[in-house]
Design a protein around this motif. Structure first.
Motif, short mmCIF file in Angstrom:
data_model
loop_
_atom_site.label_atom_id
_atom_site.label_comp_id
_atom_site.label_asym_id
_atom_site.label_seq_id
_atom_site.Cartn_x
_atom_site.Cartn_y
_atom_site.Cartn_z
N LEU A 12 -30.87 -7.58 -87.35
CA LEU A 12 -30.74 -6.67 -86.07
C LEU A 12 -29.25 -7.10 -85.50
CD1 LEU A 12 -33.88 -7.56 -83.77
CD2 LEU A 12 -32.93 -4.88 -83.96
N VAL A 56 -30.79 -1.77 -87.03
CA VAL A 56 -31.34 -2.04 -86.18
C VAL A 56 -32.34 -1.63 -85.70
CG1 VAL A 56 -30.90 -1.33 -83.04
CG2 VAL A 56 -28.88 -2.75 -85.02
N LEU A 60 -35.42 -4.04 -85.84
CA LEU A 60 -36.34 -4.42 -84.65
C LEU A 60 -38.18 -4.21 -85.18
CD1 LEU A 60 -36.62 -4.09 -82.05
CD2 LEU A 60 -36.30 -1.62 -81.68
N LEU A 64 -41.19 -6.74 -84.76
CA LEU A 64 -41.98 -6.35 -83.92
C LEU A 64 -43.76 -6.74 -84.89
CD1 LEU A 64 -41.06 -4.02 -81.70
CD2 LEU A 64 -41.57 -6.20 -80.78
#
Length: 69
Positions: A12, A56, A60, A64
């Motif tokens: 990220l 990114v 992510l 998650l």
């Protein structure tokens, strides 16, 4: 913290930096002239934007969903 989340955070941050560099490059005079003549950004600027977006998205996803037990 599991290593996949740490890797996700690193992706990220790295992807954010690449996107920042890519968006910054689109505002330069030479890049705007290149885009006005050819209708597209240079390969370097496009590479920054694509690599940043992919990093990114991957980061992510790892943050998650990376360390489900």
């Amino acid at each position: 913290m599991h290593w996949t989340r740490v890797l996700g955070i690193a992706l990220l941050v790295g992807g954010g930096l690449l996107l920042w560099m890519g968006f910054g490059a689109t505002e330069t005079f030479t890049e705007q002239a290149h885009e006005a003549i050819t209708g597209r950004y240079s390969d370097t600027t496009t590479g920054y934007l694509v690599a940043g977006g992919v990093a990114v998205a991957a980061g992510l996803a790892l943050v998650l969903f990376g360390a489900r037990r």
